[in-house]
Scaffold this motif. Structure first.
Motif, PDB file in Angstrom:
ATOM      1  N   MET A 180       0.770  -1.177   0.077  1.00 22.03           N
ATOM      2  CA  MET A 180       0.135  -0.017   0.065  1.00 22.03           C
ATOM      3  C   MET A 180       1.090   1.354   0.040  1.00 22.03           C
ATOM      4  SD  MET A 180      -2.928  -1.122   3.102  1.00 22.03           S
ATOM      5  CE  MET A 180      -1.573  -1.659   4.004  1.00 22.03           C
ATOM      6  N   ALA A 181       0.267   2.357  -0.513  1.00 13.52           N
ATOM      7  CA  ALA A 181       1.259   3.660  -0.855  1.00 13.52           C
ATOM      8  C   ALA A 181       1.384   4.139   0.708  1.00 13.52           C
ATOM      9  CB  ALA A 181       0.571   4.491  -1.931  1.00 13.52           C
ATOM     10  N   TRP A 182       0.415   4.103   1.643  1.00 13.45           N
ATOM     11  CA  TRP A 182       0.555   4.820   2.777  1.00 13.45           C
ATOM     12  C   TRP A 182       0.991   4.229   3.907  1.00 13.45           C
ATOM     13  CZ3 TRP A 182      -2.413   3.958   7.494  1.00 13.45           C
ATOM     14  CH2 TRP A 182      -3.166   2.762   7.399  1.00 13.45           C
ATOM     15  N   SER A 183       1.132   3.020   3.953  1.00 15.10           N
ATOM     16  CA  SER A 183       1.618   2.154   5.240  1.00 15.10           C
ATOM     17  C   SER A 183       2.046   0.846   4.794  1.00 15.10           C
ATOM     18  CB  SER A 183       0.489   2.226   6.096  1.00 15.10           C
ATOM     19  OG  SER A 183       1.145   1.734   7.457  1.00 15.10           O
ATOM     20  N   THR A 184       2.770   0.167   5.622  1.00 15.90           N
ATOM     21  CA  THR A 184       3.031  -1.263   5.630  1.00 15.90           C
ATOM     22  C   THR A 184       2.058  -2.117   6.230  1.00 15.90           C
ATOM     23  OG1 THR A 184       4.264  -1.253   7.610  1.00 15.90           O
ATOM     24  CG2 THR A 184       5.553  -1.026   5.560  1.00 15.90           C
ATOM     25  N   PRO A 185       1.527  -3.309   5.727  1.00 21.98           N
ATOM     26  CA  PRO A 185       0.298  -3.601   6.672  1.00 21.98           C
ATOM     27  C   PRO A 185       0.836  -4.878   7.890  1.00 21.98           C
ATOM     28  CG  PRO A 185       1.292  -5.092   4.756  1.00 21.98           C
ATOM     29  CD  PRO A 185       2.045  -3.862   4.734  1.00 21.98           C
ATOM     30  N   VAL A 186      -0.136  -5.283   8.609  1.00 27.54           N
ATOM     31  CA  VAL A 186       0.015  -5.847   9.988  1.00 27.54           C
ATOM     32  C   VAL A 186       0.272  -7.396   9.199  1.00 27.54           C
ATOM     33  CG1 VAL A 186      -0.664  -6.708  12.047  1.00 27.54           C
ATOM     34  CG2 VAL A 186      -1.005  -4.192  11.295  1.00 27.54           C
ATOM     35  N   VAL A 187       1.185  -7.919   9.786  1.00 28.22           N
ATOM     36  CA  VAL A 187       1.406  -9.291   9.751  1.00 28.22           C
ATOM     37  C   VAL A 187       1.548  -9.896  10.853  1.00 28.22           C
ATOM     38  CG1 VAL A 187       3.064 -11.334   8.772  1.00 28.22           C
ATOM     39  CG2 VAL A 187       3.029  -9.005   7.550  1.00 28.22           C
ATOM     40  N   ALA A 188       0.271 -10.866  11.308  1.00 20.09           N
ATOM     41  CA  ALA A 188      -0.077 -11.155  12.778  1.00 20.09           C
ATOM     42  C   ALA A 188      -0.201 -12.813  12.587  1.00 20.09           C
ATOM     43  CB  ALA A 188      -1.449 -10.483  13.038  1.00 20.09           C
ATOM     44  N   PRO A 189       0.869 -13.347  13.285  1.00 17.97           N
ATOM     45  CA  PRO A 189       0.427 -14.849  13.576  1.00 17.97           C
ATOM     46  C   PRO A 189      -0.616 -15.259  14.352  1.00 17.97           C
ATOM     47  CG  PRO A 189       2.894 -14.255  13.923  1.00 17.97           C
ATOM     48  CD  PRO A 189       1.766 -12.904  13.751  1.00 17.97           C
ATOM     49  N   PRO A 190      -1.398 -16.332  14.062  1.00 16.25           N
ATOM     50  CA  PRO A 190      -1.000 -17.438  13.160  1.00 16.25           C
ATOM     51  C   PRO A 190      -1.621 -17.159  11.733  1.00 16.25           C
ATOM     52  CG  PRO A 190      -2.654 -18.173  14.701  1.00 16.25           C
ATOM     53  CD  PRO A 190      -2.295 -16.887  15.118  1.00 16.25           C
ATOM     54  N   ASP A 191      -2.434 -16.082  11.742  1.00 12.98           N
ATOM     55  CA  ASP A 191      -3.058 -15.970  10.383  1.00 12.98           C
ATOM     56  C   ASP A 191      -2.322 -15.301   9.252  1.00 12.98           C
ATOM     57  OD1 ASP A 191      -6.113 -16.146  11.468  1.00 12.98           O
ATOM     58  OD2 ASP A 191      -5.297 -14.663  12.913  1.00 12.98           O
ATOM     59  N   GLY A 192      -1.072 -14.812   9.697  1.00 13.93           N
ATOM     60  CA  GLY A 192      -0.180 -14.083   8.894  1.00 13.93           C
ATOM     61  C   GLY A 192       1.123 -14.917   9.040  1.00 13.93           C
ATOM     62  N   SER A 193       2.094 -14.669   8.074  1.00 12.82           N
ATOM     63  CA  SER A 193       3.453 -15.243   8.239  1.00 12.82           C
ATOM     64  C   SER A 193       4.423 -14.305   7.698  1.00 12.82           C
ATOM     65  CB  SER A 193       3.439 -16.686   7.611  1.00 12.82           C
ATOM     66  OG  SER A 193       4.911 -17.134   7.220  1.00 12.82           O
ATOM     67  N   MET A 194       5.432 -13.952   8.449  1.00  8.20           N
ATOM     68  CA  MET A 194       6.504 -13.031   7.996  1.00  8.20           C
ATOM     69  C   MET A 194       7.259 -13.816   6.785  1.00  8.20           C
ATOM     70  SD  MET A 194       7.518  -9.973   7.978  1.00  8.20           S
ATOM     71  CE  MET A 194       6.793  -9.365   9.470  1.00  8.20           C
ATOM     72  N   SER A 195       7.721 -15.004   6.948  1.00  4.79           N
ATOM     73  CA  SER A 195       8.330 -15.884   5.789  1.00  4.79           C
ATOM     74  C   SER A 195       7.618 -15.799   4.551  1.00  4.79           C
ATOM     75  CB  SER A 195       8.528 -17.142   6.327  1.00  4.79           C
ATOM     76  OG  SER A 195       7.592 -17.844   6.843  1.00  4.79           O
ATOM     77  N   ASP A 196       6.327 -15.860   4.665  1.00  2.00           N
ATOM     78  CA  ASP A 196       5.681 -15.948   3.307  1.00  2.00           C
ATOM     79  C   ASP A 196       5.577 -14.612   2.884  1.00  2.00           C
ATOM     80  OD1 ASP A 196       5.032 -18.905   3.865  1.00  2.00           O
ATOM     81  OD2 ASP A 196       2.863 -18.326   4.641  1.00  2.00           O
ATOM     82  N   TYR A 197       5.243 -13.542   3.785  1.00  7.45           N
ATOM     83  CA  TYR A 197       4.948 -12.372   3.342  1.00  7.45           C
ATOM     84  C   TYR A 197       6.205 -11.732   2.512  1.00  7.45           C
ATOM     85  CZ  TYR A 197       4.206  -7.092   3.295  1.00  7.45           C
ATOM     86  OH  TYR A 197       4.110  -5.851   2.786  1.00  7.45           O
ATOM     87  N   MET A 198       7.602 -12.177   3.241  1.00 11.23           N
ATOM     88  CA  MET A 198       8.842 -11.637   2.596  1.00 11.23           C
ATOM     89  C   MET A 198       8.947 -12.382   1.159  1.00 11.23           C
ATOM     90  SD  MET A 198      10.074  -9.155   4.463  1.00 11.23           S
ATOM     91  CE  MET A 198      11.829  -9.009   3.579  1.00 11.23           C
ATOM     92  N   ALA A 199       8.608 -13.653   1.166  1.00  8.32           N
ATOM     93  CA  ALA A 199       8.690 -14.373  -0.267  1.00  8.32           C
ATOM     94  C   ALA A 199       7.812 -13.701  -1.271  1.00  8.32           C
ATOM     95  CB  ALA A 199       8.359 -15.927   0.060  1.00  8.32           C
ATOM     96  N   SER A 200       6.458 -13.408  -0.713  1.00  7.22           N
ATOM     97  CA  SER A 200       5.647 -12.680  -1.743  1.00  7.22           C
ATOM     98  C   SER A 200       6.087 -11.406  -2.135  1.00  7.22           C
ATOM     99  CB  SER A 200       4.268 -12.514  -1.185  1.00  7.22           C
ATOM    100  OG  SER A 200       3.800 -13.873  -0.806  1.00  7.22           O
ATOM    101  N   LEU A 201       6.804 -10.546  -1.216  1.00 10.68           N
ATOM    102  CA  LEU A 201       7.457  -9.309  -1.848  1.00 10.68           C
ATOM    103  C   LEU A 201       8.432  -9.455  -2.662  1.00 10.68           C
ATOM    104  CD1 LEU A 201       7.780  -7.309   1.385  1.00 10.68           C
ATOM    105  CD2 LEU A 201       6.154  -6.715  -0.391  1.00 10.68           C
ATOM    106  N   ASP A 202       9.352 -10.748  -2.529  1.00 14.00           N
ATOM    107  CA  ASP A 202      10.404 -11.055  -3.662  1.00 14.00           C
ATOM    108  C   ASP A 202       9.703 -11.365  -4.895  1.00 14.00           C
ATOM    109  OD1 ASP A 202      12.545 -10.610  -1.813  1.00 14.00           O
ATOM    110  OD2 ASP A 202      12.492 -12.396  -1.235  1.00 14.00           O
ATOM    111  N   LYS A 203       8.553 -11.947  -4.838  1.00 16.39           N
ATOM    112  CA  LYS A 203       7.765 -12.411  -6.118  1.00 16.39           C
ATOM    113  C   LYS A 203       7.481 -11.190  -6.764  1.00 16.39           C
ATOM    114  CE  LYS A 203       3.574 -15.209  -7.151  1.00 16.39           C
ATOM    115  NZ  LYS A 203       2.549 -16.246  -6.541  1.00 16.39           N
ATOM    116  N   LEU A 204       6.626 -10.207  -6.113  1.00 15.51           N
ATOM    117  CA  LEU A 204       6.161  -8.943  -6.821  1.00 15.51           C
ATOM    118  C   LEU A 204       7.281  -8.335  -7.279  1.00 15.51           C
ATOM    119  CD1 LEU A 204       3.404  -7.565  -4.422  1.00 15.51           C
ATOM    120  CD2 LEU A 204       3.305  -9.281  -6.605  1.00 15.51           C
ATOM    121  N   ALA A 205       8.502  -8.146  -6.666  1.00  9.67           N
ATOM    122  CA  ALA A 205       9.696  -7.400  -7.122  1.00  9.67           C
ATOM    123  C   ALA A 205      10.049  -7.801  -8.456  1.00  9.67           C
ATOM    124  CB  ALA A 205      10.745  -7.419  -6.059  1.00  9.67           C
TER     125      ALA A 205
END
Length: 305
Positions: A180-205
């Motif tokens: 998002m242009a205005w902020s970074t999102p919350v990544v909150a276990p167990p619903d979210g995963s930082m390792s998954d999030y970083m891999a997805s950022l690498d994918k989008l990059a």
């Protein structure tokens, strides 16, 4: 630390009023502002005549009415859902009932990992656990409509079922809450995963779309470069955690106070959960240790201490 990301917080869309943001895409703002949703959730309409909707938004009668008014005289053939937080998907049943459109998403809400003993989903009140897509999409799957083509792009991290949608004709990406242009999102276990999030950022990059249309706030411009800023920001936060733990063992409240300087008090719990997501990732990589599985109440040390 957020100063390292070139945020753009300009966003003047009035709730309930449809406007064309780029050729072939209209957007509407729900009136649900908060520290997590910025000025509200943004719903998008793709095409003209026979159209698709991305993220109908919260179960809010006024927003649903405005969305349906915006497509009056048109046929809604598809509803795409980026993820199942309650500000994005609960309006689906109302919009589907009014339009008969096919609902498409990665899948229902689920945790990113198995729950530990005594653990429940952290943000259960924020999750739309009733949502079921009419059609589950796989990564890379393509859906076509009247003058538009959408590619499904799995981007787990913010939620396990988060999915972005690439609009081929406009060369842009509907990025949901992942970027998002205005902020970074919350990544909150167990619903979210930082390792998954970083891999997805690498994918989008590695993708080429120059513009992202997110679930909150305005458009992300020069998106591949912006995503790289996101990645460096997350790596800097990880380094801050390791630097603090280098001074001695610490619990999550101590880490939050050290890392999130000037934090809005309303975001303290969310910051703790994001710190937990970082710590889970660091523990999995052997850089941090704790007693038992990483938990919100745990005490953390550098690996090997």
């Amino acid at each position: 630390m957020s100063d390292d990301i070139p945020f753009d917080r300009t966003f003047e869309l009035a709730p309930g009023r449809a406007e064309e943001v780029v050729p072939g895409v209209r957007r509407l703002l729900a009136n649900n502002p908060s520290p997590f949703t910025y000025k509200g959730t943004v719903s998008y309409i793709i095409g003209r005549g026979r159209v698709a909707i991305v993220d109908p938004g919260p179960d809010d009668a006024a927003h649903v009415a405005a969305l349906l008014e915006a497509v009056r005289g048109e046929t809604v053939t598809h509803i795409f859902v980026t993820h199942t937080h309650r500000d994005h998907s609960p309006a689906v049943p109302r919009v589907k009932a009014a339009t008969g459109a096919t609902v498409l998403a990665e899948g229902p809400h689920r945790a990113a990992r198995p729950l530990n003993v005594g653990e429940a989903p952290r943000l259960e009140a924020s999750n739309d656990t009733d949502f079921r897509p009419g059609r589950a999409l796989a990564d890379g799957e393509v859906v076509t409509g009247a003058g538009w083509t959408i590619e499904a792009v799995t981007t787990p991290g913010h939620t396990a079922n988060h999915m972005a949608f690439a609009f081929k004709e406009a060369n842009l990406l509907f990025s949901g809450d992942h970027v998002m242009a205005w902020s970074t999102p919350v990544v909150a276990p167990p619903d979210g995963s930082m390792s998954d999030y970083m891999a997805s950022l690498d994918k989008l990059a590695r993708r080429s779309e120059p513009i992202y249309l997110p679930g909150h706030g305005g458009a992300v411009r020069n998106a591949p470069r912006f995503v790289r800023h996101y990645i460096e920001h997350r790596k800097a936060r990880e380094a801050s955690i390791l630097r603090r733990l280098g001074k001695g063992a610490a619990d999550i409240p101590t880490l939050v106070r050290a890392i999130y300087i000037g934090l809005d008090p309303r975001l303290t719990k969310a910051a703790g959960l994001s710190a937990l997501a970082d710590l889970e990732d660091l523990a999995a990589r052997g850089l941090v240790t704790t007693d038992g599985p990483p938990s919100i109440g745990g005490t953390y040390r550098l690996g090997g201490e």
